[in-house]
Enzyme design. Sequence first.
Site, PDB file in Angstrom:
ATOM      1  CE  LYS A 201       4.550  40.602  24.223  1.00 26.89           C
ATOM      2  NZ  LYS A 201       3.158  40.744  23.790  1.00 26.89           N
ATOM      3  NE  ARG A 211       5.108  46.297  19.259  1.00 29.92           N
ATOM      4  CZ  ARG A 211       6.056  46.694  20.093  1.00 29.92           C
ATOM      5  NH1 ARG A 211       6.784  47.755  19.814  1.00 29.92           N
ATOM      6  NH2 ARG A 211       6.255  46.029  21.215  1.00 29.92           N
ATOM      7  CE  LYS A 224       3.002  47.310  22.685  1.00 26.46           C
ATOM      8  NZ  LYS A 224       2.218  46.166  22.176  1.00 26.46           N
ATOM      9  CE  LYS A 255       5.302  37.972  21.311  1.00 24.12           C
ATOM     10  NZ  LYS A 255       4.045  38.596  21.605  1.00 24.12           N
ATOM     11  CE1 TYR A 319       3.206  35.608  12.559  1.00 29.45           C
ATOM     12  CE2 TYR A 319       5.405  35.656  13.540  1.00 29.45           C
ATOM     13  CZ  TYR A 319       4.078  36.048  13.547  1.00 29.45           C
ATOM     14  OH  TYR A 319       3.615  36.861  14.546  1.00 29.45           O
TER      15      TYR A 319
HETATM   16  C1  PBG Z   1       0.486  41.809  21.492  1.00 30.53           C
HETATM   17  C2  PBG Z   1       1.436  40.896  20.836  1.00 30.53           C
HETATM   18  C3  PBG Z   1       2.652  41.221  20.214  1.00 30.53           C
HETATM   19  C4  PBG Z   1       3.111  40.048  19.609  1.00 30.53           C
HETATM   20  C5  PBG Z   1       2.184  39.038  19.900  1.00 30.53           C
HETATM   21  N1  PBG Z   1       1.166  39.578  20.672  1.00 30.53           N
HETATM   22  C6  PBG Z   1       3.372  42.501  20.042  1.00 30.53           C
HETATM   23  C7  PBG Z   1       3.674  43.362  21.188  1.00 30.53           C
HETATM   24  O1  PBG Z   1       3.642  42.958  22.354  1.00 30.53           O
HETATM   25  O2  PBG Z   1       3.949  44.530  20.911  1.00 30.53           O
HETATM   26  C8  PBG Z   1       4.356  39.929  18.791  1.00 30.53           C
HETATM   27  C9  PBG Z   1       4.425  38.791  17.854  1.00 30.53           C
HETATM   28  C10 PBG Z   1       5.449  38.896  16.810  1.00 30.53           C
HETATM   29  O3  PBG Z   1       6.275  39.834  16.768  1.00 30.53           O
HETATM   30  O4  PBG Z   1       5.470  37.998  15.952  1.00 30.53           O
HETATM   31  N2  PBG Z   1       0.478  41.883  22.847  1.00 30.53           N
END
Ligand code: PBG
Length: 332
Positions: A201, A211, A224, A255, A319
Amino acid sequence: MKILGSFPKTRLRRLRKSNWIRNLVSENNISNNDLVLPIFVRDGRNKVESIKTMPGVKRYSIDKLSIILSKVKKYKIPMIALFPYTSENKKNKIGSEALNENNLICKSLKFIKKNFPEIGVMCDVALDPYTSHGHDGIIVGDEIDNDETIKVLTKQALLQARMGCDVIAPSDMMDGRIGAIRKELDKNNYKNVSILSYAVKYASDFYGPFRDAVGSKRNLTKDKKSYQMDSRNSTELFREVGLDIKEGADMVMVKPGMFYLDIINKIKNNFKVPVLAYQVSGEYSLIKQGVEKKLLKEDAIIESIISFKRAGACAIVTYFALEVAKKIRSIN
Ligand code: PBG
């Protein structure tokens, strides 16, 4: 590889001549079985609310979840991913709402498992929807403390399993959390609950609309990057995925998705585990707006989804899941 054949004996366009032959030789296809739909839940009653940054995506109060779940059932989408929009007054520095047996995720799990038992449910393990600072973990001093965070994440995962979650999906990027969660689940006899690790990720700006959707954007002061991966790198995927498999992950997630197809492909070629791709909120919103403004045709959606299959993903969290499932049904 040696090129086989030569022009004019070889004419590659022969296999592209008409629809039926293109279908016949196609290497990748998308089916409803390849899709996972993320769903946002919120508190209150009788609420179906649009999300400004994600056109077409809504937040549902639990009493309205059937609207979307009946479509998931109708189009035979195997799994959904649940995300909570937690009200500000329930957030704090340590994200303790994550461990509340009556939080939105727990209540949704009970509702879904009772009314739609045939739908698989995956839940994120991470604290960001619940913390006042919007980070995925516990802050000690000025860092997101890895080991303190894991202590909470294992409890969060166990609670989700108790409430009926089928697939536990740690998305927090702490080191060692998969092993700790697997151990906690096994100790409590949840040996058949699977773990889908967000193993790879990246720290990404394409999470922006999400968010907003879970309400963590306003609060997030720092990025992050101290726990999510650096988009300039790929080599570390071997250690991220390798360690997670050793620790007990059943499946891994990449991701974001579209800009990381090389990563999906490397995992597919080097590890023998199912790889899922997450077409994240920013990717969704870009394409969706393009289609709405008629800059793109709707076929662009299917093209984006097929690219994940071609790269090696077995399934795609998107989505667009319902739109895609509808579209495929009308083609077949
Ligand atoms: C939380 C999380 C995030 C997403 C899924 N779980 C955001 C992040 O890590 O800040 C993002 C999903 C998306 O953008 O569709 N840990």
